[in-house]
Design a protein around this motif. Structure first.
Motif, PDB file in Angstrom:
ATOM      1  N   SER A 174      51.005  48.485  57.997  1.00 37.60           N
ATOM      2  CA  SER A 174      49.803  48.668  58.816  1.00 37.60           C
ATOM      3  C   SER A 174      50.030  49.800  59.800  1.00 37.60           C
ATOM      4  CB  SER A 174      49.465  47.361  59.548  1.00 37.60           C
ATOM      5  OG  SER A 174      50.497  47.013  60.441  1.00 37.60           O
ATOM      6  N   ASP A 175      49.051  50.014  60.656  1.00 40.25           N
ATOM      7  CA  ASP A 175      49.099  51.062  61.677  1.00 40.25           C
ATOM      8  C   ASP A 175      49.392  52.425  61.052  1.00 40.25           C
ATOM      9  OD1 ASP A 175      48.958  52.249  64.171  1.00 40.25           O
ATOM     10  OD2 ASP A 175      51.058  51.817  64.657  1.00 40.25           O
ATOM     11  N   PHE A 176      48.567  52.810  60.079  1.00 40.77           N
ATOM     12  CA  PHE A 176      48.747  54.079  59.371  1.00 40.77           C
ATOM     13  C   PHE A 176      48.384  55.250  60.269  1.00 40.77           C
ATOM     14  CE2 PHE A 176      48.452  51.008  56.002  1.00 40.77           C
ATOM     15  CZ  PHE A 176      49.346  51.476  55.056  1.00 40.77           C
ATOM     16  N   LYS A 177      49.249  56.258  60.254  1.00 41.86           N
ATOM     17  CA  LYS A 177      49.011  57.479  61.027  1.00 41.86           C
ATOM     18  C   LYS A 177      49.249  58.682  60.134  1.00 41.86           C
ATOM     19  CE  LYS A 177      50.394  55.282  65.322  1.00 41.86           C
ATOM     20  NZ  LYS A 177      51.374  55.228  66.386  1.00 41.86           N
ATOM     21  N   ASP A 178      48.465  59.718  60.385  1.00 46.30           N
ATOM     22  CA  ASP A 178      48.581  60.954  59.621  1.00 46.30           C
ATOM     23  C   ASP A 178      49.784  61.756  60.097  1.00 46.30           C
ATOM     24  OD1 ASP A 178      47.910  63.976  59.185  1.00 46.30           O
ATOM     25  OD2 ASP A 178      46.602  62.859  57.823  1.00 46.30           O
ATOM     26  N   VAL A 179      50.653  62.122  59.149  1.00 47.19           N
ATOM     27  CA  VAL A 179      51.815  62.961  59.444  1.00 47.19           C
ATOM     28  C   VAL A 179      51.765  64.139  58.469  1.00 47.19           C
ATOM     29  CG1 VAL A 179      54.332  63.106  59.544  1.00 47.19           C
ATOM     30  CG2 VAL A 179      53.174  60.967  60.171  1.00 47.19           C
ATOM     31  N   ASN A 180      51.351  65.284  58.977  1.00 53.20           N
ATOM     32  CA  ASN A 180      51.242  66.499  58.129  1.00 53.20           C
ATOM     33  C   ASN A 180      50.417  66.250  56.878  1.00 53.20           C
ATOM     34  OD1 ASN A 180      52.817  68.016  59.937  1.00 53.20           O
ATOM     35  ND2 ASN A 180      54.696  67.296  58.965  1.00 53.20           N
ATOM     36  N   GLY A 181      49.320  65.536  57.005  1.00 51.46           N
ATOM     37  CA  GLY A 181      48.395  65.306  55.889  1.00 51.46           C
ATOM     38  C   GLY A 181      48.704  64.100  55.025  1.00 51.46           C
ATOM     39  N   VAL A 182      49.758  63.367  55.337  1.00 47.09           N
ATOM     40  CA  VAL A 182      50.107  62.158  54.578  1.00 47.09           C
ATOM     41  C   VAL A 182      50.088  60.979  55.530  1.00 47.09           C
ATOM     42  CG1 VAL A 182      51.891  61.020  53.188  1.00 47.09           C
ATOM     43  CG2 VAL A 182      51.599  63.505  53.035  1.00 47.09           C
ATOM     44  N   LYS A 183      49.406  59.894  55.125  1.00 50.14           N
ATOM     45  CA  LYS A 183      49.322  58.717  55.980  1.00 50.14           C
ATOM     46  C   LYS A 183      50.523  57.808  55.720  1.00 50.14           C
ATOM     47  CE  LYS A 183      44.499  58.711  56.854  1.00 50.14           C
ATOM     48  NZ  LYS A 183      43.426  57.943  57.348  1.00 50.14           N
ATOM     49  N   PHE A 184      51.238  57.494  56.799  1.00 44.66           N
ATOM     50  CA  PHE A 184      52.404  56.616  56.742  1.00 44.66           C
ATOM     51  C   PHE A 184      52.149  55.377  57.577  1.00 44.66           C
ATOM     52  CE2 PHE A 184      54.331  60.703  55.763  1.00 44.66           C
ATOM     53  CZ  PHE A 184      55.231  60.379  54.755  1.00 44.66           C
ATOM     54  N   PRO A 185      52.653  54.218  57.118  1.00 40.23           N
ATOM     55  CA  PRO A 185      52.531  53.005  57.948  1.00 40.23           C
ATOM     56  C   PRO A 185      53.588  53.053  59.049  1.00 40.23           C
ATOM     57  CG  PRO A 185      53.693  52.499  55.917  1.00 40.23           C
ATOM     58  CD  PRO A 185      53.270  53.934  55.826  1.00 40.23           C
ATOM     59  N   PHE A 186      53.164  52.825  60.267  1.00 40.85           N
ATOM     60  CA  PHE A 186      54.095  52.808  61.391  1.00 40.85           C
ATOM     61  C   PHE A 186      54.493  51.377  61.752  1.00 40.85           C
ATOM     62  CE2 PHE A 186      53.259  57.162  61.476  1.00 40.85           C
ATOM     63  CZ  PHE A 186      54.111  57.791  62.358  1.00 40.85           C
TER      64      PHE A 186
END
Length: 123
Positions: free
Chosen positions: A110-122
């Motif tokens: 959960s808590d997905f954030k965009d990192v250089n155009g790719v969404k990662f779960p934090f």
């Protein structure tokens, strides 16, 4: 103090920590190597993983596609759930056969954030 360390040469895995170290090779090592890839789904076909769409289920109150997977040797099975709206993986359930019996591990993303155009779960 090092609690746990895992390294690999692509064929074998060296696991070490406070209780000593051991080397894994063969299918067990390959499973661990594949599980530690950033996007393991990209290697399923080349590793002979069998995948099936098993329908839609609720995960965290939202609809998610349920995909079941089995390793090429049949020793490991797992299920991934992808949010129907976003397409993001929101949960994985892994079942391993061990000498003590089956062991199930659930990971929730959960808590997905965009990192250089790719969404990662934090979380």
């Amino acid at each position: 103090m090092e609690v746990f360390k895992q390294t690999s040469d692509g064929q074998k895995v060296l696991m070490g920590g406070m209780q000593g170290s051991r080397v894994l090779d063969g299918p067990a090592a390959q499973q661990m190597i594949a599980g530690n890839l950033l996007f393991p789904e990209l290697t399923y076909a080349e590793r002979g993983v069998k995948s099936t769409v098993a329908g839609i289920e609720k995960v965290g109150g939202k609809d998610a596609y349920k995909l079941t997977h089995t390793s090429a040797d049949g020793a490991t099975s797992w299920t991934d759930y992808f949010d129907v709206t976003s397409g993001l993986k929101v949960q994985s359930v892994l079942t391993n056969k061990t000498p003590q019996g089956e062991m199930t591990q659930t990971m929730v993303y959960s808590d997905f954030k965009d990192v250089n155009g790719v969404k990662f779960p934090f979380t």
